[in-house]
Motif scaffolding. Structure first.
Motif, short mmCIF file in Angstrom:
data_model
loop_
_atom_site.label_atom_id
_atom_site.label_comp_id
_atom_site.label_asym_id
_atom_site.label_seq_id
_atom_site.Cartn_x
_atom_site.Cartn_y
_atom_site.Cartn_z
N MET A 299 21.94 38.85 48.01
CA MET A 299 21.46 38.97 49.75
C MET A 299 21.55 37.88 49.71
SD MET A 299 20.42 41.65 50.76
CE MET A 299 20.35 42.51 49.61
N TYR A 300 20.84 36.34 49.43
CA TYR A 300 20.91 35.39 49.63
C TYR A 300 21.83 34.33 49.89
CZ TYR A 300 15.83 37.67 50.34
OH TYR A 300 15.20 38.51 50.43
N THR A 301 23.11 34.00 49.81
CA THR A 301 24.03 33.65 49.20
C THR A 301 24.07 32.13 50.52
OG1 THR A 301 25.33 35.49 47.72
CG2 THR A 301 26.77 33.20 49.09
N ILE A 302 23.90 32.81 51.53
CA ILE A 302 24.30 32.27 52.79
C ILE A 302 22.75 31.10 52.90
CG2 ILE A 302 24.53 31.54 54.89
CD1 ILE A 302 25.80 34.35 55.73
N GLU A 303 21.64 31.29 52.51
CA GLU A 303 20.60 30.35 52.92
C GLU A 303 20.53 29.62 51.13
OE1 GLU A 303 18.62 30.09 55.14
OE2 GLU A 303 20.26 31.78 56.25
N LEU A 304 20.46 30.13 50.36
CA LEU A 304 20.86 29.16 49.37
C LEU A 304 21.68 28.19 49.33
CD1 LEU A 304 21.10 31.51 45.99
CD2 LEU A 304 19.34 30.03 47.01
N ILE A 305 23.20 28.68 49.56
CA ILE A 305 24.07 27.34 49.30
C ILE A 305 23.92 26.46 51.18
CG2 ILE A 305 26.95 26.72 49.69
CD1 ILE A 305 27.27 29.69 48.98
N LYS A 306 23.46 27.50 51.70
CA LYS A 306 23.13 26.05 52.69
C LYS A 306 22.04 24.87 52.17
CE LYS A 306 22.55 27.45 57.87
NZ LYS A 306 22.05 28.15 58.52
N GLN A 307 21.26 25.62 51.34
CA GLN A 307 20.38 24.86 51.00
C GLN A 307 20.78 23.89 50.00
OE1 GLN A 307 15.94 26.51 49.85
NE2 GLN A 307 16.56 28.74 50.82
N ILE A 308 21.47 24.32 48.72
CA ILE A 308 22.51 23.39 48.14
C ILE A 308 23.40 22.06 48.85
CG2 ILE A 308 23.64 23.27 46.36
CD1 ILE A 308 22.94 25.80 45.25
N SER A 309 24.15 22.93 50.32
CA SER A 309 25.17 22.14 50.62
C SER A 309 24.44 21.01 51.96
CB SER A 309 26.65 22.51 50.31
OG SER A 309 26.06 23.59 51.50
N ASP A 310 23.49 21.98 52.66
CA ASP A 310 23.15 21.60 54.22
C ASP A 310 24.83 21.90 54.75
OD1 ASP A 310 21.21 20.84 55.83
OD2 ASP A 310 22.24 18.51 55.83
N ASN A 311 25.32 22.37 54.78
CA ASN A 311 26.36 23.08 55.53
C ASN A 311 26.60 24.72 55.82
OD1 ASN A 311 29.37 22.98 55.92
ND2 ASN A 311 29.89 20.79 56.23
N GLU A 312 26.86 25.26 57.06
CA GLU A 312 26.98 27.17 57.08
C GLU A 312 27.71 27.13 56.86
OE1 GLU A 312 26.32 29.08 60.59
OE2 GLU A 312 25.80 27.27 60.84
N THR A 313 29.78 25.90 57.00
CA THR A 313 31.13 26.36 56.69
C THR A 313 30.72 26.77 55.05
OG1 THR A 313 31.70 25.80 58.58
CG2 THR A 313 32.99 25.99 57.24
N ALA A 359 22.32 25.80 34.28
CA ALA A 359 22.53 24.62 34.44
C ALA A 359 22.37 23.98 36.08
CB ALA A 359 24.25 24.87 33.88
N ILE A 360 22.33 25.18 36.58
CA ILE A 360 21.92 25.27 38.15
C ILE A 360 20.65 24.16 38.12
CG2 ILE A 360 22.29 25.98 40.56
CD1 ILE A 360 23.92 28.67 39.62
N SER A 361 19.99 25.15 38.49
CA SER A 361 18.25 24.71 38.26
C SER A 361 18.64 22.93 37.40
CB SER A 361 17.89 25.11 37.02
OG SER A 361 16.53 24.75 36.90
N LEU A 362 19.20 22.80 36.38
CA LEU A 362 19.22 21.13 35.93
C LEU A 362 20.01 20.70 37.39
CD1 LEU A 362 18.70 19.02 33.91
CD2 LEU A 362 20.97 19.68 33.15
N TYR A 363 21.11 20.80 38.01
CA TYR A 363 21.81 20.04 38.84
C TYR A 363 21.27 19.77 40.26
CZ TYR A 363 25.84 19.84 42.90
OH TYR A 363 26.03 19.70 43.40
N LEU A 377 31.77 20.95 46.20
CA LEU A 377 32.60 22.23 44.80
C LEU A 377 32.40 22.41 43.78
CD1 LEU A 377 35.47 23.16 44.66
CD2 LEU A 377 35.75 20.99 43.23
N LEU A 378 31.47 21.52 42.73
CA LEU A 378 30.54 21.93 41.96
C LEU A 378 29.70 23.05 42.28
CD1 LEU A 378 29.65 21.38 38.79
CD2 LEU A 378 28.27 19.45 39.61
N SER A 379 28.41 22.69 43.36
CA SER A 379 28.17 24.11 44.34
C SER A 379 28.23 25.50 43.69
CB SER A 379 26.81 23.57 45.32
OG SER A 379 26.67 21.87 45.63
#
Length: 507
Positions: A299-313, A359-363, A377-379
């Motif tokens: 449900m919150y994929t976009i927001e999560l990945i944006k927080q991790i990668s700071d890239n909307e694309t 693993a994601i939490s540690l990363y 790519l790793l994210s």
């Protein structure tokens, strides 16, 4: 009623029936396509908030136009609005049949889709999501019942498996549309699919419901239209009508002492291990799925990945990859389920999924300490692998495990409790997810989901029996006589009277 006898059909009639043997399958596919289309719409509505929330914020060039509070309600309100319908739909379907409630669901969905498409503000969007609570509630209380009662035994398992995948195809299509087009285009696809589901107007009523009401002639006609005249179909019809005649006879005998019998029946039900032990295991299994964070991540994929990668694309590409991988994982899981035991598949899937959560939490924690640099790519790979492992086992095992654990005599009461718990838990988990991310930070949230999933996985590891290739009687013996479960098969073979009693109870 004089039942049809397959052996008494004339030779020319039998040849004609055999030549038209494809018609029952086509008719069952016709019914299933109507159910599948409305189930696809449910997937569209689940996937829609993932894309329309960031689009609304982007179009307004402000995050204030859609507060975190409203965003959490838009993602979860259908779970809460489904709760009253979970109670209403079973009663309605018992009183008037399966067809009319399904048409009510379809018409309500069409109105909700129109509201969704015409929405000019978040309040109207919220109203459309509330209206879809009826569709969500119909999932386990009506749609599964229709597929089960309208399809032949040989195709039923395949149809139910396909139905589960259809939902995630709906989620993926909604996200695909929202990635490349305006989010309102989701409403156009949903409207077309909802209109097709109105093909239910030409369906017959459920043969099982007609037989339950004592309308045996109509039941036989509907059964023959759906499933044909082959030997298996005839045997199924004879067993259906005979069992319902016996049920009606018993009900008539109990009518005089109805209130006293119902009270005693309720007390006996809630106090028997064969009822509450499988029910608690199903609750633990449902908790494992929701507390794993799979639904939240979807449900919150976009927001999560944006927080991790700071890239909307990167966020949109990651979302589409994760959703597609979920579908592929489910297909792989369906294949593995045929050759691997339930416990192996479940605990392999959940165990590896928990490892990826930690693993994601540690990363993320190492990134926050600037000990490692962010790798897009790793994210995406970590989130994708987590999504796939959960979909391979935890997601696809829900229908078979529930069907194998819950005894036929307790189906109605157990499904009611499970559905209420599932909808309430799902809505609450989605509602509080933004606050968990904000309070615990992203790395803390993934650790929380990993720890929570570990607890429920350990509970299931200790108490969940292996159910693959086990008969109903063997599974029942496990719960009723846990200390003698290793000898269940031998006991059931030797004790014929006990088997007959249980089979009569299930009928």
């Amino acid at each position: 009623m004089e039942l049809y006898n397959y052996n008494e059909i004339k030779v020319d009639e039998a040849e004609e029936l055999n030549n038209a043997s494809w018609k029952p399958l086509m008719r069952q596919l016709f019914v299933f396509s109507g159910v599948g289309s409305i189930y696809f719409v449910l997937g569209l509505f689940f996937g829609a908030p993932t894309v329309f929330i960031p689009q609304i914020k982007k179009d307004a060039n402000s995050t204030e136009v859609l507060t975190d509070e409203m965003a959490s309600w838009l993602s979860s309100v259908h779970g809460y609005s489904a709760l009253p319908w979970v109670l209403i739909i079973p009663v309605l379907s018992r009183l008037v049949g399966r067809k009319i409630p399904f048409l009510i669901v379809c018409i309500n969905t069409i109105v909700g889709v129109i509201v969704f498409y015409c929405s000019a503000n978040t309040i109207q969007l919220l109203l459309s999501e509330i209206m879809q609570g009826l569709l969500l509630a119909s999932n386990m209380t009506l749609l599964v019942v229709i597929v089960t009662e309208y399809t032949s035994t040989r195709y039923r398992g395949l149809f139910l498996a396909i139905e589960s995948v259809i939902f995630y195809w709906g989620v993926w299509v909604a996200n695909l549309i929202g990635t490349f087009f305006h989010w309102k285009n989701i409403g156009i696809v949903a409207f077309v699919c909802s209109l097709y589901s109105l093909s239910a107007f030409v369906w017959p009523e459920s043969p099982s419901w007609l037989a339950m009401k004592g309308r045996f002639d109509e039941s036989a006609a509907a059964h023959h239209w759906l499933k044909g005249f082959d030997k298996d179909s005839q045997n199924e019809l004879v067993n259906l009508i005979n069992s319902q005649k016996e049920y009606l006879r018993v009900c008539a005998q109990r009518e005089e002492n109805k209130s006293r019998y119902e009270l005693r029946s309720v007390i006996e039900t809630i106090s028997t291990e064969a009822f509450y032990k499988p029910l608690l295991l199903c609750v633990a299994f449902m908790s494992l799925y929701h507390f794993s964070g799979k639904m939240v991540c979807g449900m919150y994929t976009i927001e999560l990945i944006k927080q991790i990668s700071d890239n909307e694309t990167t966020a949109y590409i990651g979302m589409l990859i994760m959703d597609f991988v979920t579908i592929v994982g489910m297909q792989i899981g369906c294949g593995l389920a045929k050759v691997v035991s339930r416990r192996t598949l479940l605990f392999g899937s959940s165990g590896i999924g928990v490892i990826f959560l930690f693993a994601i939490s540690l990363y993320l924690h190492l990134m926050s300490l600037n000990l490692i640099s962010e790798n897009k790519l790793l994210s995406i790979s970590l989130l994708t692998l987590f999504s796939m492992t959960i979909s391979v086992g935890v997601i696809i095992l829900q229908p078979p495990l529930f069907g194998e654990l819950i005894f036929l005599r307790y189906t109605s009461s157990s499904l009611l409790i499970i559905t209420l718990y599932s909808q309430l838990l799902m809505a609450t988990v989605l509602k509080v997810a933004p606050y968990i991310f904000k309070t615990l930070t992203l790395q803390g949230a993934f650790f929380f989901y990993g720890a929570s999933a570990s607890v429920f996985a350990l509970i299931l590891y200790k108490y969940l029996p292996e159910t693959k290739d086990k008969t109903v009687q063997e599974i029942e013996a496990y719960f009723e006589e846990p200390h003698k479960s290793d000898h269940a098969s031998k006991m059931l073979i030797d004790d014929h009277e006990n088997i007959d009693r249980r089979l009569r109870d299930e009928s």
